[in-house]
Write a protein that holds these residues in place. Structure first.
Motif: not given
Length: 235
Positions: A120, A125, A168, A190
Motif C-alpha cells: 500500500m 499500491a 491511487e 486499486v
C-alpha cells in the motif's frame, strides 16, 4: 396439468431459495469500535511494554500509527475470499501493506509474518512482496529482476512490481483496494484498476494482517466476502 404446473412453481421457488441461501454474506473484519478479532505482534513491545500501541480505533476508523513497527493480525485463518479495504494517508505519505496467507510470525527480519504482502506504499499500491512465501506473475524477470536473484528471504529479490501507475487517489483521499485470493491465485485492484495478478502461490490460506511501517494510515473498511471461484466476477 395443474399438478405439473404446481410442481414446476415449487421447484422454481426451491431453487431460488437454495441460490439465495448459497450466497455468502460479507464479514466486517473491523467493527468500527474495537479491535475485536485481531491481535498485535509488535517486537519492540517485548522489550518495552510502556510503548503506545501502534494500532488504535479513532473516530470509527482503524488507525495504524506507523510506530512502533509491527502487525495487526486476524485471529482467524481465511481461504478463498474477496477482501475490500478502504484506506488513506491522512498526513505524510509513506509505507503500509495488507498481508494475506499469513502464518509463522516474525519469519523475516524478526518482524514480518510468513505471508504475501500486497503493498500500500504511496505510489506503489499493488506491488507484491514475497515474505517466506512465493507467487508468480507474467513477465516475471521484467517485474522482479534477474531470475538468479529471486528469493523469499532476507537480501533476495522479493518485490514484484504492479502493472499500473497512477491508480491511487491524491493524498488525503480514500483509496479502495480489493484483494481476491482464491486457491493459488491473488488478484489486486486499486480504485477499479487491476494492478496485479499472481498465480502458483505457495500458500492458499492464512491470517490477514495490517502493517505499522512508519506512516499513519486510516482504514474505514475491512470487509471480507467468502467466494468459491474466480468465475463469480470482478469487483
Amino acid at each position: 396439468m395443474t399438478k405439473r404446473i404446481g410442481i414446476l412453481i415449487w421447484t422454481a421457488l426451491w431453487m431460488g431459495t437454495v441460490a439465495c441461501s448459497s450466497k455468502k454474506a460479507p464479514k466486517q473484519l473491523f467493527n468500527g469500535s474495537t479491535l475485536e478479532g485481531w491481535h498485535m505482534d509488535v517486537p519492540a513491545m517485548d522489550e518495552d511494554s510502556t510503548l503506545a500501541d501502534p494500532f488504535i480505533v479513532r473516530d470509527g476508523m482503524l488507525v495504524s500509527l506507523g510506530e512502533p513497527r509491527g502487525h495487526l493480525i486476524t485471529d482467524e485463518v481465511y481461504r478463498n475470499y474477496r477482501l475490500e479495504v478502504e484506506y488513506r494517508f491522512p498526513g505524510e505519505p509513506g509505507n503500509c501493506g495488507v498481508l494475506v496467507h499469513a502464518s509463522t510470525p516474525r519469519a523475516l527480519y524478526d518482524m514480518f509474518p510468513q505471508s504475501i504482502e500486497v503493498q500500500m506504499m504511496h505510489e506503489h499500491a499493488g506491488d507484491f512482496w514475497c515474505i517466506v512465501e512465493d507467487i508468480s506473475v507474467p513477465d516475471m524477470e521484467e517485474r522482479r529482476g534477474p531470475r538468479d536473484e529471486w528469493g523469499i528471504r532476507e537480501g533476495e529479490k522479493r518485490r514484484i512490481l504492479n502493472l499500473t501507475d497512477g491508480s491511487e487517489k491524491p493524498l488525503g483521499e480514500w483509496n479502495r483496494m480489493v484483494v481476491e485470493a482464491v486457491d493459488d491465485e491473488v488478484k489486486v485492484w486499486v480504485n477499479g484498476d487491476m494492478v496485479n495478478h499472481g498465480y502458483d502461490a505457495t500458500a492458499t490460506e492464512g491470517q490477514i494482517a495490517v502493517q505499522a511501517e512508519g506512516a499513519e494510515v486510516e482504514f474505514r473498511k475491512l470487509q471480507l466476502t467468502p467466494i468459491s471461484s474466480l468465475s463469480e466476477g470482478n469487483p
